[in-house]
Motif scaffolding. Structure first.
Motif, PDB file in Angstrom:
ATOM      1  N   GLY A  74       0.794  -1.311   0.222  1.00 61.55           N
ATOM      2  CA  GLY A  74       0.081   0.116  -0.137  1.00 61.55           C
ATOM      3  C   GLY A  74       0.938   1.180  -0.110  1.00 61.55           C
ATOM      4  O   GLY A  74       2.178   1.058  -0.169  1.00 61.55           O
ATOM      5  N   PRO A  75       0.340   2.430   0.113  1.00 61.53           N
ATOM      6  CA  PRO A  75       0.992   3.867   0.280  1.00 61.53           C
ATOM      7  C   PRO A  75       1.911   3.672   1.328  1.00 61.53           C
ATOM      8  O   PRO A  75       1.725   3.178   2.368  1.00 61.53           O
ATOM      9  CB  PRO A  75      -0.136   4.698   0.179  1.00 61.53           C
ATOM     10  CG  PRO A  75      -1.337   4.168   0.098  1.00 61.53           C
ATOM     11  CD  PRO A  75      -1.304   2.434   0.320  1.00 61.53           C
ATOM     12  N   TRP A  76       3.048   4.439   1.172  1.00 57.91           N
ATOM     13  CA  TRP A  76       4.088   4.469   2.266  1.00 57.91           C
ATOM     14  C   TRP A  76       3.374   5.298   3.432  1.00 57.91           C
ATOM     15  O   TRP A  76       4.039   5.298   4.616  1.00 57.91           O
ATOM     16  CB  TRP A  76       5.189   5.188   1.533  1.00 57.91           C
ATOM     17  CG  TRP A  76       5.083   6.680   1.441  1.00 57.91           C
ATOM     18  CD1 TRP A  76       4.659   7.170   0.100  1.00 57.91           C
ATOM     19  CD2 TRP A  76       4.876   7.874   2.072  1.00 57.91           C
ATOM     20  NE1 TRP A  76       4.413   8.466   0.069  1.00 57.91           N
ATOM     21  CE2 TRP A  76       4.735   8.924   1.515  1.00 57.91           C
ATOM     22  CE3 TRP A  76       5.205   7.961   3.716  1.00 57.91           C
ATOM     23  CZ2 TRP A  76       4.603  10.146   1.907  1.00 57.91           C
ATOM     24  CZ3 TRP A  76       5.229   9.186   3.912  1.00 57.91           C
ATOM     25  CH2 TRP A  76       4.822  10.546   3.197  1.00 57.91           C
ATOM     26  N   LEU A  77       2.529   6.032   3.386  1.00 63.65           N
ATOM     27  CA  LEU A  77       1.830   6.635   4.354  1.00 63.65           C
ATOM     28  C   LEU A  77       1.242   5.833   5.407  1.00 63.65           C
ATOM     29  O   LEU A  77       1.375   6.102   6.565  1.00 63.65           O
ATOM     30  CB  LEU A  77       0.943   7.790   3.878  1.00 63.65           C
ATOM     31  CG  LEU A  77       0.362   8.834   4.728  1.00 63.65           C
ATOM     32  CD1 LEU A  77       1.439   9.708   5.290  1.00 63.65           C
ATOM     33  CD2 LEU A  77      -0.710   9.814   4.174  1.00 63.65           C
ATOM     34  N   ILE A  78       0.507   4.717   4.805  1.00 60.40           N
ATOM     35  CA  ILE A  78      -0.011   3.796   5.805  1.00 60.40           C
ATOM     36  C   ILE A  78       1.221   3.075   6.452  1.00 60.40           C
ATOM     37  O   ILE A  78       1.102   2.776   7.860  1.00 60.40           O
ATOM     38  CB  ILE A  78      -1.121   2.971   4.942  1.00 60.40           C
ATOM     39  CG1 ILE A  78      -2.078   3.519   4.420  1.00 60.40           C
ATOM     40  CG2 ILE A  78      -1.437   1.566   5.814  1.00 60.40           C
ATOM     41  CD1 ILE A  78      -3.022   2.833   3.593  1.00 60.40           C
ATOM     42  N   SER A  79       2.136   2.736   5.665  1.00 66.15           N
ATOM     43  CA  SER A  79       3.206   1.904   6.474  1.00 66.15           C
ATOM     44  C   SER A  79       4.095   2.963   7.639  1.00 66.15           C
ATOM     45  O   SER A  79       4.259   2.243   8.802  1.00 66.15           O
ATOM     46  CB  SER A  79       4.397   1.616   5.215  1.00 66.15           C
ATOM     47  OG  SER A  79       3.675   0.576   4.482  1.00 66.15           O
ATOM     48  N   GLY A  80       3.907   4.132   7.140  1.00 70.85           N
ATOM     49  CA  GLY A  80       4.460   4.761   8.437  1.00 70.85           C
ATOM     50  C   GLY A  80       3.643   5.195   9.543  1.00 70.85           C
ATOM     51  O   GLY A  80       4.112   5.238  10.565  1.00 70.85           O
ATOM     52  N   LEU A  84       4.447   4.242  12.971  1.00 68.65           N
ATOM     53  CA  LEU A  84       4.364   5.253  14.321  1.00 68.65           C
ATOM     54  C   LEU A  84       3.738   4.501  15.508  1.00 68.65           C
ATOM     55  O   LEU A  84       4.019   4.675  16.718  1.00 68.65           O
ATOM     56  CB  LEU A  84       3.575   6.343  13.925  1.00 68.65           C
ATOM     57  CG  LEU A  84       3.328   7.594  14.904  1.00 68.65           C
ATOM     58  CD1 LEU A  84       4.655   8.273  15.360  1.00 68.65           C
ATOM     59  CD2 LEU A  84       2.295   8.523  14.274  1.00 68.65           C
ATOM     60  N   LEU A  85       2.474   3.829  15.327  1.00 72.43           N
ATOM     61  CA  LEU A  85       1.858   3.033  16.243  1.00 72.43           C
ATOM     62  C   LEU A  85       2.733   2.139  17.013  1.00 72.43           C
ATOM     63  O   LEU A  85       2.473   1.949  18.029  1.00 72.43           O
ATOM     64  CB  LEU A  85       0.708   2.546  15.652  1.00 72.43           C
ATOM     65  CG  LEU A  85      -0.517   3.520  15.378  1.00 72.43           C
ATOM     66  CD1 LEU A  85      -1.718   2.722  14.633  1.00 72.43           C
ATOM     67  CD2 LEU A  85      -0.978   4.519  16.444  1.00 72.43           C
ATOM     68  N   SER A  86       3.431   1.491  16.223  1.00 74.86           N
ATOM     69  CA  SER A  86       4.343   0.265  16.917  1.00 74.86           C
ATOM     70  C   SER A  86       5.299   1.152  17.772  1.00 74.86           C
ATOM     71  O   SER A  86       5.675   0.590  18.768  1.00 74.86           O
ATOM     72  CB  SER A  86       4.874  -0.394  15.942  1.00 74.86           C
ATOM     73  OG  SER A  86       4.172  -1.173  15.013  1.00 74.86           O
ATOM     74  N   GLY A  87       5.734   2.297  17.507  1.00 78.68           N
ATOM     75  CA  GLY A  87       6.952   2.925  18.097  1.00 78.68           C
ATOM     76  C   GLY A  87       6.083   3.393  19.417  1.00 78.68           C
ATOM     77  O   GLY A  87       6.797   3.479  20.322  1.00 78.68           O
ATOM     78  N   VAL A  88       5.090   3.967  19.291  1.00 82.18           N
ATOM     79  CA  VAL A  88       4.307   4.508  20.508  1.00 82.18           C
ATOM     80  C   VAL A  88       4.106   3.212  21.384  1.00 82.18           C
ATOM     81  O   VAL A  88       4.522   3.683  22.656  1.00 82.18           O
ATOM     82  CB  VAL A  88       2.939   5.006  19.905  1.00 82.18           C
ATOM     83  CG1 VAL A  88       2.189   5.380  21.226  1.00 82.18           C
ATOM     84  CG2 VAL A  88       3.185   6.253  19.232  1.00 82.18           C
TER      85      VAL A  88
END
Length: 141
Positions: A74-80, A84-88
């Motif tokens: 998918g788009p890189w924005l979804i991966s980002g 981000l959620l994993s990092g949080v």
């Protein structure tokens, strides 16, 4: 084709390992009081069962995704956003562990850095971010 005895041993070892790791993770979350602390911070004690369900569901989906090697395209924005959620989540877990162990006040007192505690914390955060970015962009294939 493997023998039925070998299959039984593999199944037993897989289940035993899964139960051991799952029990360790649950024990870690219980010791750190992750769910009650999250409910306290967000003032949502009536939603505790949703937090528990989310943790169990996330662990199950994560295990299945790793076991079956799922890939998302998918788009890189979804991966980002997922990153981000994993990092949080990892950050919250590390903060909870630090809070339970009272590592920072003890470290600051031993190094005689009570006045520089904010700088010490920021140095640890930026070091972790720099290390993660290095591992993601440079070190990993």
């Amino acid at each position: 084709m493997i023998s039925p005895w070998s299959a039984a041993v593999f199944i037993f070892l897989g289940l035993a390992g899964g139960i051991a790791v799952g029990g360790g993770i649950i024990a870690l979350f219980i010791v750190l009081d992750v769910i009650p602390r999250l409910a306290q911070v967000t003032s949502s004690y009536d939603k505790v069962h949703w937090y528990e369900g989310a943790m169990v569901s996330g662990a199950l989906v994560g295990t299945l995704a790793d076991f079956y090697q799922w890939h998302m395209h998918g788009p890189w924005l979804i991966s980002g956003f997922v990153g981000l959620l994993s990092g949080v989540f990892i950050g919250m877990l590390a903060a909870a562990l630090t809070e339970v162990l009272n590592v920072l006040p003890i470290l600051a007192k031993r190094l005689r850095m009570q006045h520089y505690l904010l700088g010490l914390l920021l140095a640890m955060v930026f070091g972790k971010v720099a290390g993660s970015l290095f591992e993601f962009f440079v070190y990993s294939p």
